[in-house]
Design a protein around this motif. Structure first.
Motif, short mmCIF file in Angstrom:
data_model
loop_
_atom_site.label_atom_id
_atom_site.label_comp_id
_atom_site.label_asym_id
_atom_site.label_seq_id
_atom_site.Cartn_x
_atom_site.Cartn_y
_atom_site.Cartn_z
N THR A 17 0.83 -1.20 0.00
CA THR A 17 0.00 0.00 0.00
C THR A 17 0.87 1.26 0.00
O THR A 17 0.61 2.21 -0.73
N VAL A 85 -4.28 2.81 -2.82
CA VAL A 85 -4.08 3.32 -1.48
C VAL A 85 -5.27 4.10 -0.96
O VAL A 85 -5.18 5.28 -0.68
N VAL A 92 -9.02 -3.34 1.92
CA VAL A 92 -7.92 -4.28 2.08
C VAL A 92 -8.47 -5.68 2.33
O VAL A 92 -8.01 -6.65 1.74
#
Length: 117
Positions: A17, A85, A92
């Motif tokens: 990330t 990101v 995630v």
């Protein structure tokens, strides 16, 4: 970005990330060589294998490209989604679910191939 050793998010995902964030922000530009695995591991205070896993995932996604004996280079700016990101834990987790499902499918295909032999 500091890596949170106590986070539920795997270290390699955190490193991935952050590398993607650095590319998106222009810190690393397309065509530019990124620091070595050893250097990145020192920056993030993690093992080289952790950085290697993050870099491999970014290579798989087409963001990075390695040239044998030359290093790893930025191939493209990450697209939208977890790689871009968002910092969102739900994103995630969704990415991890997708990866697990993909791995499950690959293992099933390998098992089916072995069963047919």
């Amino acid at each position: 970005m500091a890596i949170d050793q106590n986070s539920a998010v795997p270290l390699s995902a955190q490193v991935k990330t952050d590398i993607a964030r650095r590319i998106s922000s222009g810190e690393y530009t397309v065509g530019e060589k990124i620091p070595s695995l050893r250097s990145l591991a020192a920056q993030y205070s993690v093992a080289e294998l952790t950085v290697h896993a993050a870099v491999k995932q970014l290579q798989y996604e087409g963001v990075l490209e390695s040239a044998s004996g030359r290093g790893t280079f930025v191939r493209a700016v990450p697209t939208t989604g977890p790689t871009a990101v968002s910092g969102d834990l739900a994103a995630v987790v969704e990415e991890l679910r997708r990866e697990v499902a993909e791995l499950r499918d690959r293992v099933s295909a390998i098992e089916a191939e072995n069963d047919s032999r």
